[in-house]
Motif scaffolding. Structure first.
Motif: not given
Length: 183
Positions: A59, A62, A66, A80, A84, A92, A104, A107
């Protein structure tokens, strides 16, 4: 009211102190960005702080991705994306129950857009939208997935069919990939 809370110097300093102890600084950044406070978000942005490798890691990772996209931080976006990528196909935060973010894959698509990789973005975006449709996350999906993309919706139906689908599917991230639970 939220905007006033953040503008209050004492509260802002309290939030900044709290952010050094956990990953709440990434959430604070996201809240500031949503409130249109770009400069304040940049001031509290601390992507160098590690994300604890615990139950909430996906979480927070992500959320950080973002924020990197919204701030245009390409270096953090690269990191990231690499962190990810193994989690594609998952929501997420769904593993924690009460608070789930978007898939995910969605993202990853935003990160790929920032990193000027349209092929990766075009690969991730439909995967995220299909996952949203499969689990009935209609509020997200109907904004971005054409209604005539029948393959993405439960039972080959429409966005509305996601609300009445007889089976609920939970896509839960695990360290070995994803696991589906049908109910």
């Amino acid at each position: 009211m939220q905007r006033e809370l953040i503008k209050n110097r004492e509260d802002r300093e309290s939030l900044a102190v709290l952010s050094w102890f956990d990953c709440s600084h990434d959430l604070l950044d996201l809240a500031l960005l949503e409130a249109g406070e770009l400069e304040q978000a940049r001031a509290v942005w601390r992507p160098e702080l590690p994300i604890r490798p615990d139950y909430f890691w996906l979480r927070w990772a992500c959320v950080r991705g973002e924020v990197a996209v919204r701030l245009g931080d390409r270096e953090v976006a690269r990191r990231s994306y690499a962190e990810l990528a193994p989690w594609r196909g998952c929501f997420a935060g769904l593993e924690t129950g009460p608070l789930s973010l978007r898939p995910v894959d969605t993202t990853l698509a935003a990160l790929a857009d920032l990193l000027d990789d349209p092929l990766a973005a075009d690969r991730h975006r439909p995967d995220g939208l299909r996952l949203e449709g499969r689990v009935g996350a209609v509020p997200w999906s109907t904004r971005a997935l054409p209604a005539d993309d029948v393959a993405a919706w439960p039972n080959g139906g429409s966005p509305e069919s996601a609300l009445t689908a007889p089976t609920a599917v939970a896509v839960v991230p695990t360290r070995r990939g994803t696991q589906e639970s049908h109910r």
